[in-house]
Design an enzyme around this catalytic site. Structure first.
Site, mmCIF file in Angstrom:
data_model
loop_
_atom_site.group_PDB
_atom_site.id
_atom_site.type_symbol
_atom_site.label_atom_id
_atom_site.label_comp_id
_atom_site.label_asym_id
_atom_site.label_seq_id
_atom_site.Cartn_x
_atom_site.Cartn_y
_atom_site.Cartn_z
ATOM 1 N N HIS A 65 42.785 35.107 40.584
ATOM 2 C CA HIS A 65 42.687 36.487 41.084
ATOM 3 C C HIS A 65 41.626 37.213 40.262
ATOM 4 O O HIS A 65 40.715 37.804 40.799
ATOM 5 C CB HIS A 65 44.057 37.169 40.983
ATOM 6 C CG HIS A 65 44.078 38.590 41.441
ATOM 7 N ND1 HIS A 65 45.223 39.274 41.725
ATOM 8 C CD2 HIS A 65 43.074 39.482 41.644
ATOM 9 C CE1 HIS A 65 44.932 40.518 42.101
ATOM 10 N NE2 HIS A 65 43.640 40.671 42.054
ATOM 11 N N GLU A 115 36.133 42.352 42.198
ATOM 12 C CA GLU A 115 36.565 41.929 40.855
ATOM 13 C C GLU A 115 35.484 42.232 39.821
ATOM 14 O O GLU A 115 35.785 42.643 38.701
ATOM 15 C CB GLU A 115 36.923 40.434 40.856
ATOM 16 C CG GLU A 115 38.181 40.101 41.634
ATOM 17 C CD GLU A 115 39.427 40.833 41.119
ATOM 18 O OE1 GLU A 115 39.724 40.728 39.925
ATOM 19 O OE2 GLU A 115 40.083 41.518 41.921
ATOM 20 N N HIS A 119 36.609 44.986 37.181
ATOM 21 C CA HIS A 119 36.993 44.345 35.914
ATOM 22 C C HIS A 119 35.797 43.735 35.167
ATOM 23 O O HIS A 119 35.741 43.793 33.949
ATOM 24 C CB HIS A 119 38.024 43.234 36.176
ATOM 25 C CG HIS A 119 39.208 43.675 36.981
ATOM 26 N ND1 HIS A 119 40.231 44.433 36.451
ATOM 27 C CD2 HIS A 119 39.545 43.479 38.290
ATOM 28 C CE1 HIS A 119 41.139 44.672 37.387
ATOM 29 N NE2 HIS A 119 40.748 44.107 38.527
HETATM 30 P P1 5GP Z 1 42.742 44.055 41.833
HETATM 31 O O1 5GP Z 1 44.155 43.583 41.831
HETATM 32 O O2 5GP Z 1 41.809 43.103 41.181
HETATM 33 O O3 5GP Z 1 42.585 45.433 41.356
HETATM 34 O O4 5GP Z 1 42.351 44.155 43.388
HETATM 35 C C1 5GP Z 1 42.397 43.087 44.266
HETATM 36 C C2 5GP Z 1 41.725 43.543 45.581
HETATM 37 O O5 5GP Z 1 41.123 42.419 46.209
HETATM 38 C C3 5GP Z 1 42.685 44.153 46.575
HETATM 39 O O6 5GP Z 1 42.038 45.207 47.237
HETATM 40 C C4 5GP Z 1 42.950 43.018 47.551
HETATM 41 O O7 5GP Z 1 43.239 43.468 48.835
HETATM 42 C C5 5GP Z 1 41.613 42.280 47.527
HETATM 43 N N1 5GP Z 1 41.746 40.852 47.766
HETATM 44 C C6 5GP Z 1 40.975 40.133 48.607
HETATM 45 N N2 5GP Z 1 41.353 38.853 48.607
HETATM 46 C C7 5GP Z 1 42.376 38.749 47.734
HETATM 47 C C8 5GP Z 1 43.155 37.659 47.293
HETATM 48 O O8 5GP Z 1 43.034 36.518 47.698
HETATM 49 N N3 5GP Z 1 44.105 37.947 46.373
HETATM 50 C C9 5GP Z 1 44.301 39.211 45.877
HETATM 51 N N4 5GP Z 1 45.278 39.402 44.977
HETATM 52 N N5 5GP Z 1 43.574 40.261 46.274
HETATM 53 C C10 5GP Z 1 42.613 40.018 47.203
#
Ligand code: 5GP
Length: 224
Positions: A65, A115, A119
């Site tokens: 992630h 990401e 981050h």
């Molecule tokens: P974070 O948790 O890094 O702040 O945000 C993750 C973002 O990426 C969210 O907006 C989520 O909808 C998007 N996203 C796209 N693909 C994925 C995936 O495979 N896994 C996760 N956890 N988030 C994803």
């Protein structure tokens, strides 16, 4: 009476600031100002049980992630000053990123852009000097510390019927990897595992952090 009222107000303000510390997000700050990284991996079949995923990307695996700068008190910087995401900077990593760091719900580059912006821009410190270093660091840590095989070595394999205690999962990972991880569960399923990584990209024990705990036992859902 006025002194008493002032002291009460001060107490309330201190209590509010103490309880909100753990969710403080510092947006737009300078890179490199954090304590360690959370390296976060999602179990595909738990994540995809909660939202519609791209079927061709579903498989029995933890995928990346993100690599997230984090502070020991649970606060974290985000969206720091830094360059915008560029696919051309990571061309040579693309095959591995597509497999190990995919978006399960949409285009991979959208996920990597997010990401990086949220981050990655805050991660520019030590061995991480640019976009390529950031994504290469994620892949390096992913390859160095294999969660699925660490669990399998202790007889913990995905199953829709067999549940495992959180203690046995945590102990298996400590035993194989050498350091304490953090877990998240959703609806009785193990959804996320985070490893804690120093700014020099070495594994370390995770501190307890708000929002990272599972209790009792959990399922690691499988294909069946
Ligand atoms: P974070 O948790 O890094 O702040 O945000 C993750 C973002 O990426 C969210 O907006 C989520 O909808 C998007 N996203 C796209 N693909 C994925 C995936 O495979 N896994 C996760 N956890 N988030 C994803």
């Amino acid at each position: 009476m006025k002194i008493f009222a002032a002291l009460s107000l001060l107490f309330v303000l201190l209590a509010v600031s103490a309880t909100s510390r753990s969710i403080t997000i510092y947006e737009g700050g300078n890179p490199g100002q954090f304590d360690f990284y959370l390296f976060v991996q999602q179990w595909i079949y738990s994540y995809c049980g909660q939202q519609t995923c791209i079927a061709s990307k579903e498989r029995e695996a933890f995928t990346i992630h993100g690599l997230w700068p984090e502070n020991s008190d649970g606060s974290y910087p985000s969206f720091c000053k830094g360059p915008s995401f560029s696919s051309s900077a990571i061309q040579d990593l693309m095959n591995q990123l597509n497999y190990d760091w995919p978006s399960l719900t949409g285009p991979n580059t959208d996920f990597w852009t997010h990401e990086w912006s949220k981050h990655g821009t805050c991660s520019l410190t030590g061995p991480i000097t640019n976009i390529h270093d950031y994504f290469a660091a994620g892949l390096k840590v992913y390859n160095a510390y294999n969660i699925s095989s660490s669990l399998a070595d202790h007889g913990i394999v995905p199953s829709n019927t067999q549940s495992y205690s959180i203690t046995s999962i945590t102990n298996a990972l400590i035993n194989s990897l050498g350091n304490t991880p953090l877990l998240q569960c959703q609806n009785g399923q193990l959804s996320t595992v985070a490893l804690c990584i120093t700014k020099d990209l070495e594994l370390m024990d995770c501190p307890a952090l708000d929002g990272w705990s599972c209790s009792g036992s959990t399922i690691i859902p499988s294909t069946d």
